[in-house]
Scaffold this active site. Structure first.
Site, PDB file in Angstrom:
ATOM      1  N   TYR A   1      -5.919  11.002   3.902  1.00  0.00           N
ATOM      2  CA  TYR A   1      -4.502  11.098   3.594  1.00  0.00           C
ATOM      3  C   TYR A   1      -4.350  12.172   2.503  1.00  0.00           C
ATOM      4  O   TYR A   1      -5.317  12.813   2.113  1.00  0.00           O
ATOM      5  CB  TYR A   1      -3.982   9.741   3.124  1.00  0.00           C
ATOM      6  CG  TYR A   1      -3.654   8.775   4.246  1.00  0.00           C
ATOM      7  CD1 TYR A   1      -4.505   8.613   5.328  1.00  0.00           C
ATOM      8  CD2 TYR A   1      -2.496   8.001   4.207  1.00  0.00           C
ATOM      9  CE1 TYR A   1      -4.207   7.732   6.351  1.00  0.00           C
ATOM     10  CE2 TYR A   1      -2.184   7.116   5.226  1.00  0.00           C
ATOM     11  CZ  TYR A   1      -3.040   6.986   6.293  1.00  0.00           C
ATOM     12  OH  TYR A   1      -2.743   6.115   7.306  1.00  0.00           O
TER      13      TYR A   1
ATOM     14  N   ALA B   1     -10.077  -7.673   7.219  1.00  0.00           N
ATOM     15  CA  ALA B   1      -9.007  -7.178   8.084  1.00  0.00           C
ATOM     16  C   ALA B   1      -9.138  -7.731   9.492  1.00  0.00           C
ATOM     17  O   ALA B   1      -8.423  -8.649   9.884  1.00  0.00           O
ATOM     18  CB  ALA B   1      -9.002  -5.646   8.081  1.00  0.00           C
ATOM     19  N   ARG B   2     -10.084  -7.186  10.281  1.00  0.00           N
ATOM     20  CA  ARG B   2     -10.187  -7.565  11.690  1.00  0.00           C
ATOM     21  C   ARG B   2     -10.428  -9.070  11.857  1.00  0.00           C
ATOM     22  O   ARG B   2      -9.871  -9.699  12.764  1.00  0.00           O
ATOM     23  CB  ARG B   2     -11.301  -6.767  12.365  1.00  0.00           C
ATOM     24  CG  ARG B   2     -10.961  -5.305  12.584  1.00  0.00           C
ATOM     25  CD  ARG B   2     -12.160  -4.500  13.043  1.00  0.00           C
ATOM     26  NE  ARG B   2     -13.138  -4.335  11.982  1.00  0.00           N
ATOM     27  CZ  ARG B   2     -14.303  -3.698  12.105  1.00  0.00           C
ATOM     28  NH1 ARG B   2     -14.629  -3.171  13.283  1.00  0.00           N
ATOM     29  NH2 ARG B   2     -15.115  -3.572  11.095  1.00  0.00           N
TER      30      ARG B   2
ATOM     31  N   GLN C   1       0.857  -1.181   0.000  1.00  0.00           N
ATOM     32  CA  GLN C   1       0.000   0.000   0.000  1.00  0.00           C
ATOM     33  C   GLN C   1       0.898   1.238   0.000  1.00  0.00           C
ATOM     34  O   GLN C   1       1.601   1.501   0.964  1.00  0.00           O
ATOM     35  CB  GLN C   1      -0.918   0.007   1.219  1.00  0.00           C
ATOM     36  CG  GLN C   1      -1.899   1.170   1.215  1.00  0.00           C
ATOM     37  CD  GLN C   1      -2.663   1.281   2.515  1.00  0.00           C
ATOM     38  OE1 GLN C   1      -2.099   1.671   3.531  1.00  0.00           O
ATOM     39  NE2 GLN C   1      -3.938   0.926   2.493  1.00  0.00           N
TER      40      GLN C   1
END
Length: 404
Positions: A183, A358-359, A113
């Site tokens: 970002y 993800a989690r 990433q």
């Protein structure tokens, strides 16, 4: 440049694809359609690969994901969220090569990433000013940000291309461009954060120049050597921020330019509203415990204004993502609370090319193998979000033993 045709959406009467069968992602063939989403690992104290980082990604690779994503590979020193984050430079290549080799040995692909944290950067930790569309106080770095000049933006766009070249040298199969969570590229897309009156402000076409320029520079650099995806905010989750209607327009711009092989759809602002992405409980007590006084007391007393709790629902980003699926031909990666095989199959039936988790994989790195073999398997993740504060000492699920 010849591009791969988009995946079939399954809407023409054809059967949806098997999520656990091999699938194309641009020039890359993945062993299945499940991607481990980028989550900051918190195990790179010197900003370089460690054995702990390798093991962090080896586990889900051995557990069956098609591809794992290394989080927040910054393209410039001031673009790190804080000093412990990997910065893509020649010094990092030997360690990154060890990491990619370890993942490949488990049969999975690996993506880096790439991003510039912009106003989300911790200027105090980095000892460098955080760049943003304009000058304002950042609660993350407790410093004023610096308005990026045109020269800064040209440098940052070029740095993404250089970082992509380093990713190729390091053995990565793909790169993911970070256009989310406020970002740098995402902050320029936001009317709330971007109030410039130059060529990078005002109209959506102007506000999208940073994101589009990054994607174009990276594609020109890598060609079809590796896959290129982008993580795009559908909705910042804040008043006056970047929202779905404008996001669909930017997604169409990326599709028309042919610079990315797929979009991963995300939401929320690390700067202004992080829980909008995570959903579920807001772990204020655990976050407070990760900091010394007096910050600990401040988080306990006022942290709820920043970490707002949102109800958790399975596949909570799917309703918004459907609008993108209807509007685009580009392959899409569905993210957000995917814990059941039935949800993955639903995503395939609705025309999504891949899913990202993800989690659930923090709790059970072997979940994908189990889902492939046992259709009724559901993740043990309870969405307590207590994994979030563990980023300061090595990201893991605190409901199981700390990974060894």
């Amino acid at each position: 440049m010849t591009r791969q045709p988009p995946l079939s959406s399954g809407s023409s009467g054809s059967a949806p694809p098997d999520p656990f069968a091999p699938a194309r992602l641009g020039p890359l063939t993945l062993r299945n359609r499940v991607i481990k989403a980028a989550t900051f690992e918190g195990v790179t104290p010197q900003g370089l690969v460690t054995d702990e980082l390798i093991e962090y990604h080896r586990r889900p690779a051995a557990g069956g994901v098609g591809m794992t994503t290394v989080a927040y590979c910054a393209v410039a020193p001031e673009g790190r969220t804080e000093r412990r984050q990997i910065w893509m430079r020649p010094e990092a290549v030997p360690g990154l090569r060890r990491l990619t080799d370890a993942v490949h040995r488990e049969g999975a692909a690996i993506s880096a990433q790439l991003g510039h944290a912009g106003p989300v950067a911790d200027a105090r930790s980095n000892r460098l000013p955080a760049l943003s569309p304009g000058r304002f106080f950042s609660p993350l770095g407790m410093r004023m940000t610096r308005a990026a000049t045109a020269e800064d933006l040209t440098r940052v766009i070029g740095a993404h291309a250089s970082a992509a070249r380093i990713a190729i040298e390091s053995g990565f199969d793909a790169v993911e461009l970070h256009f989310g969570h406020n970002y740098l590229a995402s902050s320029f897309l936001s009317r709330r954060l971007n109030r410039r009156d130059d060529a990078y402000g005002g109209s959506l076409a102007n506000r999208a120049k940073v994101a589009l320029g990054i994607a174009r520079a990276v594609r020109d650099e890598v060609g079809d050597t590796i896959a290129v995806t982008a993580k795009l905010n559908m909705d910042d989750g804040v008043p006056g921020g970047f929202g779905i209607d404008e996001s669909i327009q930017v997604a169409r711009m990326l599709q028309d330019e042919g610079t990315v092989d797929a979009l991963e759809l995300t939401a929320g602002s690390s700067l202004l509203n992080p829980m909008y992405l995570f959903r579920g409980e807001a772990p204020l007590r655990e976050f407070a415990a990760a900091f010394p006084q007096p910050m600990r007391l401040g988080i306990r007393l006022a942290g709820g204004r920043f970490l707002r709790a949102y109800p958790y629902e399975e596949a909570f980003l799917l309703p918004s993502a459907r609008r993108f699926r209807e509007a685009l031909d580009l392959p899409l990666i569905l993210l957000g609370g995917i814990t059941r095989r039935a949800t993955i199959e639903q995503a395939m039936a609705e025309g999504f090319g891949y899913v990202a988790m993800a989690r659930a994989l923090l709790r059970e790195p072997d979940l994908v193998h189990r889902m492939a073999g046992e259709p009724d398997v559901q993740s043990l993740c309870i969405h307590c979000n207590k994994c979030m504060p563990t980023i300061y000492r090595g990201t893991h699920c605190p409901l199981i033993a700390t990974p060894s």
